[in-house]
Write a protein that holds these residues in place. Structure first.
Motif, PDB file in Angstrom:
ATOM      1  N   SER A  89       0.914  -1.330   0.090  1.00  0.00           N
ATOM      2  CA  SER A  89      -0.040   0.027   0.069  1.00  0.00           C
ATOM      3  C   SER A  89       0.778   1.303  -0.028  1.00  0.00           C
ATOM      4  CB  SER A  89      -0.991   0.314   1.175  1.00  0.00           C
ATOM      5  OG  SER A  89      -1.685   1.104   1.221  1.00  0.00           O
ATOM      6  N   ASN A  90       0.686   2.454  -0.835  1.00  0.00           N
ATOM      7  CA  ASN A  90       1.373   3.316  -0.926  1.00  0.00           C
ATOM      8  C   ASN A  90       0.734   4.558  -1.113  1.00  0.00           C
ATOM      9  OD1 ASN A  90       4.094   4.449  -1.296  1.00  0.00           O
ATOM     10  ND2 ASN A  90       3.462   5.087  -3.145  1.00  0.00           N
ATOM     11  N   ARG A  91       0.856   5.620  -0.351  1.00  0.00           N
ATOM     12  CA  ARG A  91       0.126   6.808  -0.451  1.00  0.00           C
ATOM     13  C   ARG A  91       1.059   7.898  -1.524  1.00  0.00           C
ATOM     14  NH1 ARG A  91      -0.975   7.088   4.348  1.00  0.00           N
ATOM     15  NH2 ARG A  91      -3.286   6.527   4.262  1.00  0.00           N
ATOM     16  N   GLU A  92       0.363   8.301  -2.540  1.00  0.00           N
ATOM     17  CA  GLU A  92       1.302   9.316  -3.360  1.00  0.00           C
ATOM     18  C   GLU A  92       0.751  10.679  -3.253  1.00  0.00           C
ATOM     19  OE1 GLU A  92       3.652  10.822  -5.262  1.00  0.00           O
ATOM     20  OE2 GLU A  92       3.958   8.551  -5.584  1.00  0.00           O
ATOM     21  N   PHE A  93       1.611  11.334  -3.108  1.00  0.00           N
ATOM     22  CA  PHE A  93       1.237  12.801  -3.018  1.00  0.00           C
ATOM     23  C   PHE A  93       1.479  13.721  -4.167  1.00  0.00           C
ATOM     24  CE2 PHE A  93       2.299  11.352   1.368  1.00  0.00           C
ATOM     25  CZ  PHE A  93       1.089  11.718   2.013  1.00  0.00           C
ATOM     26  N   ASN A  94       2.008  13.215  -5.290  1.00  0.00           N
ATOM     27  CA  ASN A  94       2.523  14.020  -6.530  1.00  0.00           C
ATOM     28  C   ASN A  94       1.782  13.407  -7.590  1.00  0.00           C
ATOM     29  OD1 ASN A  94       4.007  14.637  -8.956  1.00  0.00           O
ATOM     30  ND2 ASN A  94       5.159  15.783  -7.591  1.00  0.00           N
ATOM     31  N   VAL A  95       0.491  14.369  -7.943  1.00  0.00           N
ATOM     32  CA  VAL A  95      -0.204  14.109  -9.147  1.00  0.00           C
ATOM     33  C   VAL A  95       0.501  13.589 -10.353  1.00  0.00           C
ATOM     34  CG1 VAL A  95      -1.882  14.798 -10.779  1.00  0.00           C
ATOM     35  CG2 VAL A  95      -2.023  15.515  -8.234  1.00  0.00           C
ATOM     36  N   ALA A  96       1.687  14.234 -11.043  1.00  0.00           N
ATOM     37  CA  ALA A  96       2.381  14.000 -12.047  1.00  0.00           C
ATOM     38  C   ALA A  96       2.796  12.363 -12.056  1.00  0.00           C
ATOM     39  CB  ALA A  96       3.274  14.834 -12.090  1.00  0.00           C
ATOM     40  N   ARG A  97       3.585  12.235 -10.759  1.00  0.00           N
ATOM     41  CA  ARG A  97       4.093  10.788 -10.476  1.00  0.00           C
ATOM     42  C   ARG A  97       2.825   9.837 -10.637  1.00  0.00           C
ATOM     43  NH1 ARG A  97       8.114  11.647  -6.677  1.00  0.00           N
ATOM     44  NH2 ARG A  97       6.396  11.516  -4.846  1.00  0.00           N
ATOM     45  N   TRP A  98       1.911  10.399  -9.855  1.00  0.00           N
ATOM     46  CA  TRP A  98       0.787   9.160 -10.192  1.00  0.00           C
ATOM     47  C   TRP A  98       0.278   8.845 -11.673  1.00  0.00           C
ATOM     48  CZ3 TRP A  98      -2.049   6.406  -6.875  1.00  0.00           C
ATOM     49  CH2 TRP A  98      -3.543   6.009  -7.086  1.00  0.00           C
ATOM     50  N   ASP A  99       0.171   9.830 -12.414  1.00  0.00           N
ATOM     51  CA  ASP A  99      -0.032   9.807 -13.760  1.00  0.00           C
ATOM     52  C   ASP A  99       0.792   8.836 -14.617  1.00  0.00           C
ATOM     53  OD1 ASP A  99      -2.683  10.769 -13.268  1.00  0.00           O
ATOM     54  OD2 ASP A  99      -2.140  12.886 -13.847  1.00  0.00           O
ATOM     55  N   GLN A 100       2.211   9.401 -14.364  1.00  0.00           N
ATOM     56  CA  GLN A 100       3.207   9.060 -15.035  1.00  0.00           C
ATOM     57  C   GLN A 100       3.924   7.798 -14.867  1.00  0.00           C
ATOM     58  OE1 GLN A 100       5.581  12.521 -15.668  1.00  0.00           O
ATOM     59  NE2 GLN A 100       3.619  13.766 -16.072  1.00  0.00           N
ATOM     60  N   GLN A 101       4.078   7.320 -13.240  1.00  0.00           N
ATOM     61  CA  GLN A 101       4.920   6.249 -13.019  1.00  0.00           C
ATOM     62  C   GLN A 101       4.268   5.162 -12.496  1.00  0.00           C
ATOM     63  OE1 GLN A 101       8.362   7.632 -10.671  1.00  0.00           O
ATOM     64  NE2 GLN A 101       8.138   9.658 -11.639  1.00  0.00           N
ATOM     65  N   TYR A 102       2.785   5.045 -12.425  1.00  0.00           N
ATOM     66  CA  TYR A 102       2.136   4.152 -11.709  1.00  0.00           C
ATOM     67  C   TYR A 102       1.531   3.224 -13.097  1.00  0.00           C
ATOM     68  CZ  TYR A 102       2.282   5.738  -7.048  1.00  0.00           C
ATOM     69  OH  TYR A 102       2.879   5.871  -5.811  1.00  0.00           O
ATOM     70  N   GLU A 121      11.566  15.146  -2.793  1.00  0.00           N
ATOM     71  CA  GLU A 121      10.810  16.116  -3.528  1.00  0.00           C
ATOM     72  C   GLU A 121      11.083  17.424  -2.991  1.00  0.00           C
ATOM     73  OE1 GLU A 121       5.884  16.767  -4.517  1.00  0.00           O
ATOM     74  OE2 GLU A 121       6.424  14.889  -3.542  1.00  0.00           O
ATOM     75  N   ASN A 122      11.121  17.482  -1.657  1.00  0.00           N
ATOM     76  CA  ASN A 122      11.500  18.719  -1.011  1.00  0.00           C
ATOM     77  C   ASN A 122      12.728  19.117  -1.504  1.00  0.00           C
ATOM     78  OD1 ASN A 122       9.157  18.743   0.605  1.00  0.00           O
ATOM     79  ND2 ASN A 122      10.061  17.950   2.217  1.00  0.00           N
ATOM     80  N   GLN A 123      13.659  18.288  -1.739  1.00  0.00           N
ATOM     81  CA  GLN A 123      15.133  18.801  -2.129  1.00  0.00           C
ATOM     82  C   GLN A 123      15.011  19.390  -3.588  1.00  0.00           C
ATOM     83  OE1 GLN A 123      18.385  18.380  -0.412  1.00  0.00           O
ATOM     84  NE2 GLN A 123      18.694  19.939  -2.045  1.00  0.00           N
ATOM     85  N   ASN A 140      -6.555  17.798  -2.160  1.00  0.00           N
ATOM     86  CA  ASN A 140      -7.806  17.842  -2.089  1.00  0.00           C
ATOM     87  C   ASN A 140      -8.475  16.333  -2.055  1.00  0.00           C
ATOM     88  OD1 ASN A 140      -7.845  20.432  -1.269  1.00  0.00           O
ATOM     89  ND2 ASN A 140      -8.416  21.143  -3.491  1.00  0.00           N
ATOM     90  N   ASP A 141      -7.697  15.464  -2.635  1.00  0.00           N
ATOM     91  CA  ASP A 141      -7.899  14.110  -2.911  1.00  0.00           C
ATOM     92  C   ASP A 141      -6.791  13.470  -2.447  1.00  0.00           C
ATOM     93  OD1 ASP A 141     -10.329  14.186  -4.303  1.00  0.00           O
ATOM     94  OD2 ASP A 141      -9.515  15.116  -5.839  1.00  0.00           O
ATOM     95  N   SER A 142      -6.863  12.180  -1.863  1.00  0.00           N
ATOM     96  CA  SER A 142      -5.609  11.344  -1.484  1.00  0.00           C
ATOM     97  C   SER A 142      -5.872  10.244  -2.426  1.00  0.00           C
ATOM     98  CB  SER A 142      -5.947  10.457  -0.100  1.00  0.00           C
ATOM     99  OG  SER A 142      -6.165  11.584   0.809  1.00  0.00           O
ATOM    100  N   ARG A 143      -4.532   9.860  -2.858  1.00  0.00           N
ATOM    101  CA  ARG A 143      -4.193   8.979  -4.011  1.00  0.00           C
ATOM    102  C   ARG A 143      -3.435   7.670  -3.311  1.00  0.00           C
ATOM    103  NH1 ARG A 143      -4.615  13.859  -6.225  1.00  0.00           N
ATOM    104  NH2 ARG A 143      -5.524  14.025  -8.263  1.00  0.00           N
ATOM    105  N   LEU A 144      -3.993   6.589  -3.180  1.00  0.00           N
ATOM    106  CA  LEU A 144      -3.354   5.452  -2.993  1.00  0.00           C
ATOM    107  C   LEU A 144      -3.516   4.228  -3.510  1.00  0.00           C
ATOM    108  CD1 LEU A 144      -5.390   6.904  -0.275  1.00  0.00           C
ATOM    109  CD2 LEU A 144      -4.419   4.729   1.143  1.00  0.00           C
ATOM    110  N   ALA A 145      -2.189   3.756  -3.971  1.00  0.00           N
ATOM    111  CA  ALA A 145      -2.356   2.531  -4.750  1.00  0.00           C
ATOM    112  C   ALA A 145      -1.919   1.279  -3.708  1.00  0.00           C
ATOM    113  CB  ALA A 145      -1.082   2.522  -5.709  1.00  0.00           C
ATOM    114  N   HIS A 146      -2.715   0.068  -4.031  1.00  0.00           N
ATOM    115  CA  HIS A 146      -2.740  -0.939  -3.067  1.00  0.00           C
ATOM    116  C   HIS A 146      -2.955  -2.170  -3.750  1.00  0.00           C
ATOM    117  CE1 HIS A 146      -7.192  -0.852  -2.980  1.00  0.00           C
ATOM    118  NE2 HIS A 146      -6.935   0.215  -3.203  1.00  0.00           N
TER     119      HIS A 146
END
Length: 604
Positions: free
Chosen positions: A279-292, A450-452, A570-576
């Motif tokens: 289970s992984n919580r993703e905070f970056n929309v671009a990564r969610w769309d491109q790397q999953y 990401e912060n870096q 405003n939405d949580s993204r979880l891959a599981h």
């Protein structure tokens, strides 16, 4: 992706739940709400957002970036996994995620308050036991309140200072009487964790560390610890509350919870892609769309779920320590915000898909209104108007860049504010009249890639105004030690706020907590206006005053320019793993503490 029915409260619905003063109860009740009455009746059978027939079994494994050196989440010393206090702890009452702030019986089977909530009394459930089978007693409750309130984590200290007495008034009954007019205290008492007194006899409770596993009454126990690398929790098959307490029906169904720790975000994501983590919580929309799109997603073994919510944005970004001379002047802080090229950074990091946080309570009806303060908000701010930072009364909004890398408007605005504060560019370097250069250090946590990346772009922008900060990256233990000791100039900060803000605001923003070790007031705000507004929101007896006080507080904090806000979620993204399931009905708080893994189950 499945479509789900969502319980999302509108602004009007949230306001409706807040309206009305609490009744002056003449007898014990099954629950308590901050305003009005609990939504569920005394004979409720389960929370509205759980599956009461969920099966038990399976395991959930999550990836955590960093490390840990303690398994005692109740003290200041050490760096425990933050989830532990929610997974192993248990309190007198449990919080519903589908109401702004309502509690229902857990360890306590009933609650009663005085007509003005000047006292609160709990009757313990006689079936309640700790994980070792021993009963939970009033003696344990009193010891827990006293110990946490004196040598526990600072989050517990402010509450204890407002307790006049705590006593056993009848067998199995404990009463707390307060010395302060504060309507939230009765609810906070219901949320304090209860520990076993006998376990800590002749043991240094405040020491933290990995040697002593706290004995609690919760549904999970710590079964294995690999120092700094993983913590495994096992569902207690003999947990007392599962078939006894309505609040617990359908919760805590997964047999094993494992927290795996990794050096950085890249290693954590790779572990998820290979199935080591499920289970992984993703905070970056671009990564969610491109790397999953890795094989386990393509095969359907991993499912992507988007979970909406109706809670405020809170504040996430880079916080400036106003105790430090560099950031004591609000004009300098304003310059740092102007130089932060958010639109360019957001495009690089998320493809401009995530909106910016605009205030502490943005995305909610508690957020400040645009433009000048009016009505009750203006009335609450007026006594402090002469000392408020410009923009508080007449309106403040974050600057918007032109989106280009050079951000000339932002650069010009930053230079103008630095000059107003006594700093000018001399031979390419920002200096004061004495010739001393303006510089500061940005403290980052190891593994926060990401912060870096964001800070790398920010440093480039700062060089255009003659400022060259240093960036210090430290491990988790050093980061916790330095931020707890307030030894930083700028660092990453995150504050979660709720639809029912209360006493925690003192720890976040109060003057008294500003210089305490471990405070959440990282920015160091010390403001009579802030202190007064927190007092008002805690003593308000109607919704109008409460909302106005929060909106006014939001104005003072946002116009104070303490944080450089980044994007909101405003939405949580979880891959599981596909076997990990959750109910179709989503509570208003969404993916929040108490939702995953609490309401989830494993289904082949």
């Amino acid at each position: 992706m499945r479509f789900r029915h969502v319980t999302r409260l509108t602004h009007g619905a949230i306001a409706a739940l807040l309206i009305g003063a609490a009744p002056a109860w003449a007898e014990p009740q099954h629950g308590i709400a901050m305003y009005g009455e609990p939504a569920m009746p005394a004979d409720f059978t389960h929370l509205p957002y759980v599956n009461p027939d969920a099966p038990t079994g399976g395991r959930i494994v999550t990836a955590e970036v960093g490390t840990f050196d303690s398994i005692n989440p109740y003290v200041l010393k050490g760096n425990p996994p933050w989830q532990l206090r929610f997974l192993i702890g248990e309190s007198l009452m449990g919080r519903s995620l589908d109401e702004p702030f309502t509690l229902y019986g857990l360890l306590a089977q009933s609650i009663e308050t005085g007509p003005n909530r000047e006292w609160v009394e709990f009757v313990l459930n006689p079936a309640a036991t700790f994980s070792d089978g021993s009963p939970v007693t009033v003696e344990d409750v009193i010891w827990s309140f006293e110990t946490l309130g004196t040598i526990g984590n600072p989050r517990y200290l402010g509450f204890w200072a407002k307790v006049e007495t705590i006593e056993e008034t009848a067998p199995g009954t404990v009463r707390l009487t307060f010395n302060t007019a504060d309507r939230e205290l009765a609810l906070l008492a219901g949320l304090r964790p209860i520990l076993k007194k006998a376990q800590w006899e002749n043991v240094d409770f405040a020491n933290g560390g990995l040697d002593v596993m706290p004995i609690t009454s919760g549904p999970y126990v710590i079964s294995e610890v690999d120092a700094g690398r993983s913590v495994t929790l096992t569902r207690n098959a003999d947990y007392w509350g599962r078939d006894v307490v309505p609040f617990e029906k359908g919760l805590h169904n997964i047999d094993e919870i494992r927290l795996e720790f990794f050096a950085d975000e890249t290693a954590a994501f790779e572990a998820f892609k290979t199935g080591e983590v499920n289970s992984n919580r993703e905070f970056n929309v671009a990564r969610w769309d491109q790397q999953y799109d890795f094989p386990m997603v393509q095969s359907g073994d991993v499912v992507k779920s988007v979970i909406p919510h109706g809670r405020p944005s809170g504040m996430t970004g880079f916080v400036m320590n106003s105790r430090q001379p560099q950031f004591a002047d609000w004009r300098v802080r304003d310059a740092m915000i102007a130089a932060f090229n958010f639109e360019f950074i957001n495009d690089a990091m998320t493809g401009s898909q995530q909106p910016r946080i605009t205030s502490y309570w943005s995305n909610s009806p508690l957020a400040m209104d645009a433009g000048p303060a009016t009505g009750r908000v203006a009335e609450l701010l007026d006594p402090f108007a002469a000392d408020l930072i410009p923009g508080t009364m007449d309106g403040y909004a974050l600057p918007v860049s032109d989106g280009t890398e050079r951000n000339r408007p932002g650069t010009r605005a930053a230079l103008a504010q630095m000059e107003a504060a006594g700093w000018t560019v001399q031979d390419g370097v920002m200096r004061n009249e004495a010739g001393a250069p303006f510089t500061f250090d940005i403290l980052l946590q190891q593994g926060a890639s990401e912060n870096q990346a964001i800070i790398d772009m920010y440093v480039e922008s700062l060089t255009r105004i003659g400022v060259t900060p240093t960036v210090t990256v430290v491990d988790d233990a050093q980061y916790t030690e330095r931020t707890s000791a307030l030894e930083f100039d700028m660092t990453f900060g995150r504050l979660a706020v709720s639809l029912s803000p209360g006493n925690e605001q003192y720890l976040y923003f109060g003057s008294e907590a500003a210089d305490q070790p471990g405070t959440r007031n990282l920015m160091g705000v010390k403001s009579p206006a802030v202190d007064s507004l927190i007092d008002t929101l805690l003593t308000s007896e109607d919704e109008t005053d409460f909302v106005a006080a929060v909106q006014a507080l939001d104005r003072v904090l946002t116009a104070g320019r303490y944080y450089i806000p980044i994007y909101q979620w405003n939405d949580s993204r979880l891959a599981h793993a596909r076997q990990l399931r959750f109910p179709d009905v989503i509570p208003v708080y969404g993916d929040f503490n108490g939702w995953q893994p609490d309401v989830w189950w494993w289904e082949e």
